[in-house]
Write a protein that holds these residues in place. Structure first.
Motif, PDB file in Angstrom:
ATOM      1  N   ARG A  25       0.375  -1.241  -0.003  1.00 20.55           N
ATOM      2  CA  ARG A  25      -0.206   0.323   0.047  1.00 20.55           C
ATOM      3  C   ARG A  25       1.022   1.103   0.160  1.00 20.55           C
ATOM      4  NH1 ARG A  25      -5.365  -1.130   1.098  1.00 20.55           N
ATOM      5  NH2 ARG A  25      -5.677  -3.319   1.887  1.00 20.55           N
ATOM      6  N   ARG A  26       2.024   0.909   0.826  1.00 23.15           N
ATOM      7  CA  ARG A  26       3.099   2.367   0.874  1.00 23.15           C
ATOM      8  C   ARG A  26       3.809   2.603  -0.972  1.00 23.15           C
ATOM      9  NH1 ARG A  26       5.326   2.749   5.353  1.00 23.15           N
ATOM     10  NH2 ARG A  26       3.513   2.331   6.009  1.00 23.15           N
ATOM     11  N   LEU A  27       3.769   1.527  -1.080  1.00 21.08           N
ATOM     12  CA  LEU A  27       4.454   1.892  -3.065  1.00 21.08           C
ATOM     13  C   LEU A  27       3.685   2.251  -3.814  1.00 21.08           C
ATOM     14  CD1 LEU A  27       6.888  -1.078  -3.619  1.00 21.08           C
ATOM     15  CD2 LEU A  27       7.421   0.848  -2.463  1.00 21.08           C
ATOM     16  N   LEU A  28       1.844   1.323  -3.456  1.00 21.37           N
ATOM     17  CA  LEU A  28       0.695   2.135  -4.489  1.00 21.37           C
ATOM     18  C   LEU A  28       1.016   3.106  -4.126  1.00 21.37           C
ATOM     19  CD1 LEU A  28      -1.138  -1.253  -3.891  1.00 21.37           C
ATOM     20  CD2 LEU A  28      -0.481  -0.236  -6.547  1.00 21.37           C
ATOM     21  N   MET A  29       1.069   4.149  -2.767  1.00 24.05           N
ATOM     22  CA  MET A  29       0.454   5.255  -2.600  1.00 24.05           C
ATOM     23  C   MET A  29       1.378   6.211  -3.212  1.00 24.05           C
ATOM     24  SD  MET A  29      -0.099   7.734   1.379  1.00 24.05           S
ATOM     25  CE  MET A  29      -1.749   5.987   1.592  1.00 24.05           C
ATOM     26  N   LEU A  30       2.881   5.965  -2.692  1.00 22.20           N
ATOM     27  CA  LEU A  30       3.908   6.539  -3.729  1.00 22.20           C
ATOM     28  C   LEU A  30       3.746   6.525  -4.885  1.00 22.20           C
ATOM     29  CD1 LEU A  30       6.819   7.998  -3.659  1.00 22.20           C
ATOM     30  CD2 LEU A  30       8.086   5.905  -4.173  1.00 22.20           C
ATOM     31  N   ARG A  31       3.357   6.029  -6.103  1.00 24.70           N
ATOM     32  CA  ARG A  31       2.537   5.248  -7.402  1.00 24.70           C
ATOM     33  C   ARG A  31       2.037   6.577  -7.140  1.00 24.70           C
ATOM     34  NH1 ARG A  31       5.688   5.693 -11.633  1.00 24.70           N
ATOM     35  NH2 ARG A  31       4.753   7.387 -11.690  1.00 24.70           N
ATOM     36  N   ALA A  32       0.842   6.554  -6.609  1.00 27.38           N
ATOM     37  CA  ALA A  32      -0.420   8.026  -6.858  1.00 27.38           C
ATOM     38  C   ALA A  32       0.424   9.163  -6.502  1.00 27.38           C
ATOM     39  CB  ALA A  32      -1.272   7.056  -5.915  1.00 27.38           C
ATOM     40  N   VAL A  33       0.897   9.544  -6.050  1.00 29.72           N
ATOM     41  CA  VAL A  33       1.452  10.465  -5.783  1.00 29.72           C
ATOM     42  C   VAL A  33       2.636  11.307  -7.066  1.00 29.72           C
ATOM     43  CG1 VAL A  33       3.415  12.329  -5.224  1.00 29.72           C
ATOM     44  CG2 VAL A  33       1.980  11.024  -3.386  1.00 29.72           C
ATOM     45  N   LEU A  34       3.393  10.146  -7.787  1.00 27.75           N
ATOM     46  CA  LEU A  34       4.303  10.320  -9.084  1.00 27.75           C
ATOM     47  C   LEU A  34       2.930  10.772 -10.244  1.00 27.75           C
ATOM     48  CD1 LEU A  34       7.211   7.928  -8.686  1.00 27.75           C
ATOM     49  CD2 LEU A  34       6.490  10.065  -8.457  1.00 27.75           C
ATOM     50  N   ASP A  35       1.759   9.677  -9.915  1.00 23.73           N
ATOM     51  CA  ASP A  35       1.251  10.185 -11.350  1.00 23.73           C
ATOM     52  C   ASP A  35      -0.207  11.276 -11.429  1.00 23.73           C
ATOM     53  OD1 ASP A  35       1.779   7.072 -12.020  1.00 23.73           O
ATOM     54  OD2 ASP A  35       0.101   6.445 -11.378  1.00 23.73           O
ATOM     55  N   ALA A  36      -0.218  11.400  -9.618  1.00 21.78           N
ATOM     56  CA  ALA A  36      -1.722  12.474  -9.482  1.00 21.78           C
ATOM     57  C   ALA A  36       0.004  13.875  -9.822  1.00 21.78           C
ATOM     58  CB  ALA A  36      -1.683  12.872  -8.466  1.00 21.78           C
ATOM     59  N   ALA A  37       0.995  13.636  -9.874  1.00 23.77           N
ATOM     60  CA  ALA A  37       1.988  15.231 -10.239  1.00 23.77           C
ATOM     61  C   ALA A  37       2.007  15.617 -11.366  1.00 23.77           C
ATOM     62  CB  ALA A  37       3.100  14.971  -9.472  1.00 23.77           C
ATOM     63  N   GLU A  38       1.634  14.053 -12.329  1.00 24.58           N
ATOM     64  CA  GLU A  38       2.149  13.854 -13.777  1.00 24.58           C
ATOM     65  C   GLU A  38       1.217  14.740 -14.170  1.00 24.58           C
ATOM     66  OE1 GLU A  38       4.403  13.806 -16.530  1.00 24.58           O
ATOM     67  OE2 GLU A  38       5.272  12.902 -14.898  1.00 24.58           O
TER      68      GLU A  38
END
Length: 474
Positions: free
Chosen positions: A34-47
């Motif tokens: 879940r932590r890694l998915l949340m990080l991926r969500a941050v990067l995708d949201a920023a993009e």
């Protein structure tokens, strides 16, 4: 047929406030994912964010940071224990990621200038995470970071204070286990990495990260996170708010060390599984100040759902007190992680339940959390009373108090129509533990005093509740 998210054996172990190595590992793996998915969500949201929210320069830097992390992961063979993976699944990465996601998803589609500035500073912290991981992996690199309000924090390494209190650019170069930090108007700071946690420097502006020794031989040292800017939640003015973050000096760290050193032995007297919980779930300690008005005698502690593996605590007074804090808070950690995997109840947030340990009404989920941790403490102190004759009196007193409190709260939990089938099995397992503990009760005097205390607290609680509205005929 899809297998259940939590096997029946694991659910039964957790319902007993226990959890073998496989069960605890299940919770850890899920939370790391879940932590890694949340990080991926941050990067995708920023993009995907509008340039007015996240400009192109910030997006470019996030891509560079991710590339550096990827290189660090490959350089060390990848896997769950690589420096890069360890930084991304570190407990305090969770609060940072949650804060970034909130900033990247403004409610009205636009950010105020001050909020945009905070978001960009938050996103810039990812650069420090990448740099720390790359340095741990031994990669040579040169880059630039921003010291936030005059402080550059490098996770697991330490923090550099600049001469200016504002945001300051710092050039960072790494080679052969040595960081060179160059900031305007000051000599270069040379920082030498240490194994695991910390880095030393002759520069007075550098503060190394600290760690306590391993809880038991062969375990990893325990980071004492007193530098991370995301280590405590935003200030809450409520009556049950945590105290602020502490900045321990050498004397305070010595106190932590002395207490920590005796904690493993105390945990064992309350059951080997309590030590296993601490070794498996606990990843860092966040020091808190003593509560206001405590006069040096009070304490406070907490866990955070978004920071799985972190324990926030004021300096513990004794190994027994700290072991009890660990037992208490790690139950919150386990139950929060379990609740991410299965739905235990569908109760709403209304605060209307009596909890003998709080003067205010609690929502159902809060009552479940509190009862679960108090049940574990009742078990812990009963085992101590039976195993340690020298400490029997105080242990029986604690056991009787927690057992009586749980007994007063369980009927509301078990009788709730909002329990799911899994949740009903879970709370019934809790009730079975409470009954099993009663088979070896505390001496009568302790039990009578504990029950009288709970009765008095319930009477006072009822007197404080607002009167029910009058019935009307319609």
């Amino acid at each position: 047929m899809t297998p259940p998210a939590v096997p029946g054996r694991a659910l039964a172990e957790l319902g007993r406030t226990e959890g073998g190595p496989d069960t605890l590992a299940l919770l850890v793996r899920d939370q790391d994912t879940r932590r890694l998915l949340m990080l991926r969500a941050v990067l995708d949201a920023a993009e995907a964010a509008d340039p007015a929210v996240c400009p192109g320069t910030a997006k470019d830097r996030l891509r560079e940071d991710w590339a550096l992390l990827t290189a660090a992961d490959r350089a060390t063979g990848g896997g769950a224990h690589s420096p890069a993976r360890a930084r991304l699944t570190h407990p305090l990465t969770g609060p940072w990621a949650r804060r970034c996601l909130t900033g990247l998803s403004p409610r009205r589609g636009r950010l105020a200038p001050s909020d945009r500035g905070e978001l960009l500073r938050d996103l810039a912290h990812f650069s420090a995470v990448a740099v720390a991981a790359a340095a741990r992996a031994g990669l040579p690199f040169t880059t630039s970071l921003t010291a936030r309000d005059g402080v550059l924090h490098l996770p697991s390494l330490g923090a550099l204070r600049t001469a200016e209190p504002d945001d300051v650019r710092v050039e960072v170069r790494h080679t052969d286990g040595r960081l060179t930090l160059r900031r305007p108007g000051a000599p270069d700071a040379t920082v030498h990495l240490e194994h695991g946690t910390g880095a030393w420097s002759a520069t007075p502006a550098w503060t190394p990260a600290h760690a306590l020794p391993a809880l038991v031989p062969g375990a990893a040292p325990m980071p004492l996170e007193d530098l991370d800017p995301y280590r405590v939640p935003p200030h809450d003015p409520g009556p049950y708010a945590l105290s602020g973050p502490a900045a321990p000096d050498d004397a305070e760290r010595k106190r932590w060390l002395q207490t920590w050193t005796g904690t493993a032995a105390v945990l064992r007297t309350g059951g080997e599984h309590r030590l296993t919980e601490a070794l498996t779930l606990l990843r860092c300690l966040v020091p808190l100040d003593l509560p206001p008005g405590a006069g040096g005698r009070g304490s406070c502690s907490a866990t955070r759902r978004e920071a799985f593996g972190a324990l926030l605590s004021s300096a513990p007074a004794t190994p027994v007190a700290f072991a009890a804090t660990l037992v208490h808070e790690l139950q919150h950690t386990k139950l929060a992680a379990l609740s991410e995997l299965v739905e235990l109840h569908r109760a709403g947030p209304e605060a209307r339940y009596f909890a003998p340990w709080r003067p205010d009404p609690r929502p159902y989920d809060g009552l479940l959390q509190g009862t679960y941790s108090h049940l574990a403490l009742a078990d812990f102190f009963q085992r101590r009373a039976l195993a340690d004759p020298a400490r029997r009196e105080s242990a029986w007193a604690e056991h009787a108090r927690y057992h009586a409190q749980v007994g007063a709260a369980l009927p509301a939990l078990v009788g709730s129509p909002d329990l799911t089938p899994v949740g009903r099995r879970f709370v019934e397992d809790m009730a079975a533990v409470h009954e099993r503990l009663a088979e070896r009760p505390a001496p009568r005097g302790y039990t009578a005093r504990a029950q009288a205390y709970v009765k008095a607290v319930r009477t006072l609680w009822r007197q404080r509740q607002p009167p029910a509205p009058p019935l009307t005929n319609r």
